[in-house]
Design an enzyme around this catalytic site. Structure first.
Site, mmCIF file in Angstrom:
data_model
loop_
_atom_site.group_PDB
_atom_site.id
_atom_site.type_symbol
_atom_site.label_atom_id
_atom_site.label_comp_id
_atom_site.label_asym_id
_atom_site.label_seq_id
_atom_site.Cartn_x
_atom_site.Cartn_y
_atom_site.Cartn_z
ATOM 1 N N ALA A 75 0.799 -1.554 -0.242
ATOM 2 C CA ALA A 75 0.624 -0.007 -0.095
ATOM 3 C C ALA A 75 0.676 1.369 0.325
ATOM 4 O O ALA A 75 0.392 1.814 -0.539
ATOM 5 C CB ALA A 75 -1.231 -0.071 1.099
ATOM 6 N N ASN A 153 -6.107 3.220 10.668
ATOM 7 C CA ASN A 153 -4.923 2.790 11.182
ATOM 8 C C ASN A 153 -5.050 2.562 12.150
ATOM 9 O O ASN A 153 -4.670 1.558 12.974
ATOM 10 C CB ASN A 153 -3.333 2.058 10.024
ATOM 11 C CG ASN A 153 -2.539 3.926 9.641
ATOM 12 O OD1 ASN A 153 -3.647 4.370 9.487
ATOM 13 N ND2 ASN A 153 -2.160 3.372 10.630
ATOM 14 N N GLN A 181 -6.774 -0.784 5.462
ATOM 15 C CA GLN A 181 -7.540 -1.028 6.564
ATOM 16 C C GLN A 181 -8.725 -1.690 6.600
ATOM 17 O O GLN A 181 -9.066 -2.651 7.082
ATOM 18 C CB GLN A 181 -7.705 -0.332 7.358
ATOM 19 C CG GLN A 181 -5.699 -0.023 8.410
ATOM 20 C CD GLN A 181 -5.191 -1.120 9.185
ATOM 21 O OE1 GLN A 181 -5.854 -2.109 9.472
ATOM 22 N NE2 GLN A 181 -3.806 -1.094 9.302
ATOM 23 N N ALA A 202 -1.802 -6.916 0.539
ATOM 24 C CA ALA A 202 -2.310 -8.139 1.076
ATOM 25 C C ALA A 202 -1.696 -8.568 2.690
ATOM 26 O O ALA A 202 -2.865 -9.229 3.271
ATOM 27 C CB ALA A 202 -0.851 -9.273 0.224
ATOM 28 N N HIS A 203 -0.863 -7.898 3.636
ATOM 29 C CA HIS A 203 -0.554 -7.975 4.550
ATOM 30 C C HIS A 203 -1.018 -8.149 5.904
ATOM 31 O O HIS A 203 -0.808 -8.499 7.196
ATOM 32 C CB HIS A 203 0.957 -8.210 4.787
ATOM 33 C CG HIS A 203 1.105 -6.626 5.729
ATOM 34 N ND1 HIS A 203 1.344 -6.566 6.687
ATOM 35 C CD2 HIS A 203 1.215 -5.687 4.525
ATOM 36 C CE1 HIS A 203 1.522 -5.073 6.698
ATOM 37 N NE2 HIS A 203 1.558 -4.227 5.578
ATOM 38 N N THR A 241 9.386 -7.161 -13.092
ATOM 39 C CA THR A 241 9.126 -8.582 -12.383
ATOM 40 C C THR A 241 8.010 -8.882 -11.938
ATOM 41 O O THR A 241 8.771 -8.858 -10.314
ATOM 42 C CB THR A 241 9.963 -9.954 -12.630
ATOM 43 O OG1 THR A 241 10.950 -9.332 -13.960
ATOM 44 C CG2 THR A 241 10.205 -11.141 -12.662
ATOM 45 N N CYS A 327 3.881 2.109 12.219
ATOM 46 C CA CYS A 327 4.312 2.924 11.563
ATOM 47 C C CYS A 327 4.982 3.861 12.250
ATOM 48 O O CYS A 327 6.042 4.181 11.416
ATOM 49 C CB CYS A 327 3.237 3.182 10.586
ATOM 50 S SG CYS A 327 2.054 1.783 10.169
HETATM 51 C C1 LIG Z 1 -3.870 2.739 6.614
HETATM 52 C C2 LIG Z 1 -2.535 2.050 5.638
HETATM 53 N N1 LIG Z 1 -1.892 2.708 5.232
HETATM 54 C C3 LIG Z 1 -0.987 2.368 4.286
HETATM 55 C C4 LIG Z 1 -0.305 1.745 4.995
HETATM 56 C C5 LIG Z 1 1.338 0.563 3.705
HETATM 57 O O1 LIG Z 1 0.234 -0.798 3.549
HETATM 58 P P1 LIG Z 1 2.390 -1.167 3.612
HETATM 59 O O2 LIG Z 1 2.978 -2.007 4.651
HETATM 60 O O3 LIG Z 1 1.647 -2.053 2.610
HETATM 61 O O4 LIG Z 1 3.405 -0.333 2.403
HETATM 62 C C6 LIG Z 1 -0.948 1.393 6.351
HETATM 63 C C7 LIG Z 1 0.682 0.010 6.680
HETATM 64 O O5 LIG Z 1 0.424 0.424 7.903
HETATM 65 C C8 LIG Z 1 -2.072 1.639 6.521
HETATM 66 O O6 LIG Z 1 -2.321 1.067 7.597
#
Ligand SMILES: Cc1ncc(COP(=O)(O)O)c(C=O)c1O
Length: 386
Positions: A75, A153, A181, A202-203, A241, A327
Site C-alpha cells: 500500500a 490504521n 485497513q 495483502a499483509h 518482474t 508504522c
Molecule cells: C492505512 C495504511 N496505509 C498504508 C499502509 C502501508 O502499507 P504497506 O505496509 O503495504 O506498505 C498501512 C500500513 O500500515 C496502512 O495502515
C-alpha cells in the site's frame, strides 16, 4: 486453562498468513517458478494465468474490472503511485487530503508541495471523522485529486467515502482512497462509491508482506505517470518482474475475505466488544479514542490515564499489541492521529491499540483484558499520579 502466549492482538500492524493462502502460494515458489512475462514456454504461461486469476480475485472483492488492477509491492507504493502518479500526469494543481491519513499519503503530498503543488490538509472532528461538506468547500477550479482513507490504521475510524466519492464525481475531481485497513473487512464497491483509485495491501488481510495493488479506473481513464520505469509491466504503470507467488497469495486472501466477511464481522466484532466491556468495567479513567460505532469491527483504541503506554507494553510481554501505530512507533512523539482528535499529550501518549482478527478467540480476549487490567493496576500503584 490459559491460552498459549504471546497472544497476538496487533492485526492492524500485520496479520498472519492464512494457511489456505500459503498452500496456494507454495507451488509458485517451487515447481511453477516462471516469469509471468515469459511468452515462449509453459513456465511463463502458468505464471501468467495464475496472475490473471489473482487479478480477477482482487477485482471481484471491490467490484472492479480485472484489467484495472495494477500489482505493486504494497500500500505504501500504491499510495505513492496514486497521489504522485495523478499529480505528475496533470503537471500542477490542487490536492485535498486530511490530517489523519497514513504517512504514505501525507508524505507523498508533502513531496508534491515541495514541487509547487497546492495541498489542503482537512481537519477531522473529535471522533476522527471528516465532514464531506469540508471537502466540498475545499474543492477549487484547479483541484485534481481528493485522497481520503476508508479506515484509519490507529483508531479504525471509517470515513464517509461514498459521499466523498460522489461529491468528487459531481465536481469532476479524481477520488483516491487508501483502503489498506478496510479491504476484505467491509464491503467496498468502486462503482457504487465513485472511486477512481484504491490502495490495497495483502499483509493486512491474511496474505503475504510485500505485495499489494492499486485499482486504477480505466473508464473514464485515469491518467497516471509511473513511479517505477522499466520493462513496461502492468500496462506501463508499474515496471518490474511480477511477484507471482505473492500475487497468488493476495488473490486468494481477497477471495477468502469475501467469503468470510459477514461472519467475521459478527464474530470479531463480538470479541472486540467483549474486550472493551471487560476493560471499561475493571478500570477507571479509560477513554475510547475514535468514533464509537463508525469504526473497524476489530479495532479498540483507548487512552488509559496514569498508565504510561510504553511501560505498560513492556510489562505485557505475553500480549502483542501496540501503542499508537506500528508504522510511526520509531518516533516517541504522541500520535499525530490522536492529537488531530484534540487529545492532550498525556492521553495521546497513554494510548494502546488493540487489533483483533480472524484467529483470535474468546479465551485470548479474556486473558488480554485480565492482563491489561492487572498491569495498569500495578503501574498506577507505583506511580499513582504519573
Ligand atoms: C492505512 C495504511 N496505509 C498504508 C499502509 C502501508 O502499507 P504497506 O505496509 O503495504 O506498505 C498501512 C500500513 O500500515 C496502512 O495502515
Amino acid at each position: 486453562m490459559s491460552p498459549q502466549t504471546p497472544i497476538y492482538v496487533d492485526n492492524h500492524a500485520t496479520t498472519p498468513v492464512d494457511e489456505r493462502v500459503l498452500q496456494d502460494m507454495l507451488p509458485f515458489l517451487t515447481d511453477h517458478f516462471g516469469n509471468a512475462a515469459s511468452r515462449t514456454h509453459s513456465y511463463g504461461w502458468k505464471a501468467e494465468s495464475a496472475v490473471d486469476r489473482a487479478r480477477e480475485q482482487v477485482a471481484d472483492l471491490i467490484s472492479a474490472q480485472p484489467k484495472d488492477i495494477v500489482f505493486t509491492s504494497g500500500a505504501t507504493e500504491s499510495d505513492n503511485l496514486a497521489v504522485k502518479g495523478v499529480a505528475n500526469a496533470r503537471g500542477g494543481g490542487h490536492i485535498i487530503t486530511q490530517v489523519t491519513e497514513h504517512h504514505a499519503v501525507l508524505d507523498s503530498c508533502r513531496a508534491l508541495e515541495q514541487k509547487g503543488f497546492r495541498i489542503t490538509y482537512l481537519s477531522v472532528d473529535s471522533n476522527g471523522r471528516l465532514d464531506p461538506e469540508a471537502v466540498e468547500t475545499a474543492i477549487a477550479d484547479d483541484t485534481i485529486l481528493v485522497s481520503v482513507m476508508s479506515a484509519n490504521n490507529e483508531i479504525g475510524v471509517l470515513q464517509p467515502i461514498e459521499e466523498i466519492g460522489w461529491l468528487c464525481k459531481s465536481r469532476n475531481v479524481l477520488f483516491h482512497t487508501d483502503a489498506t485497513q478496510s479491504v476484505g473487512k467491509l464491503p467496498l464497491d468502486v462503482e457504487a462509491s465513485g472511486i477512481d483509485l484504491l490502495s490495497i495491501t495483502a499483509h493486512k488481510m491474511y496474505g503475504p508482506k510485500g505485495v499489494g495493488a492499486l485499482y486504477v479506473r480505466s473508464r473514464p481513464r485515469v491518467g497516471l505517470v509511473a513511479e517505477i520505469d522499466g520493462g513496461g509491466h502492468e500496462r506501463s504503470m508499474r515496471s518490474g518482474t511480477l511477484n507471482v507467488s505473492g500475487i497468488v497469495g493476495l488473490g486468494r486472501a481477497c477471495e477468502l475475505s469475501g467469503e468470510v466477511m459477514a461472519s467475521e464481522h459478527t464474530r470479531v466484532g463480538d470479541l472486540r466488544n467483549r474486550l472493551k466491556e471487560q476493560i471499561f468495567a475493571n478500570l477507571d479513567n479509560v477513554f475510547l479514542n475514535g468514533h464509537p460505532t463508525e469504526r473497524l469491527y476489530g479495532n479498540l483504541n483507548v487512552s488509559i490515564s496514569n498508565a504510561d503506554s510504553e511501560s505498560l507494553l513492556m510489562r505485557l510481554g505475553d500480549v502483542a499489541l501496540s501503542s499508537g501505530s506500528a508504522c510511526t512507533s520509531a518516533a516517541l512523539e504522541p500520535s499525530y492521529v490522536l492529537k488531530a482528535l484534540g487529545l492532550s499529550n498525556h492521553l495521546a501518549q497513554n494510548s494502546v491499540r488493540f487489533g483483533l482478527g480472524r484467529f483470535n478467540t474468546e479465551e485470548e480476549v479474556d486473558y488480554v483484558a485480565r492482563r491489561v487490567v492487572e498491569e495498569v493496576g500495578r503501574l498506577r500503584e507505583i506511580s499513582p499520579t504519573s
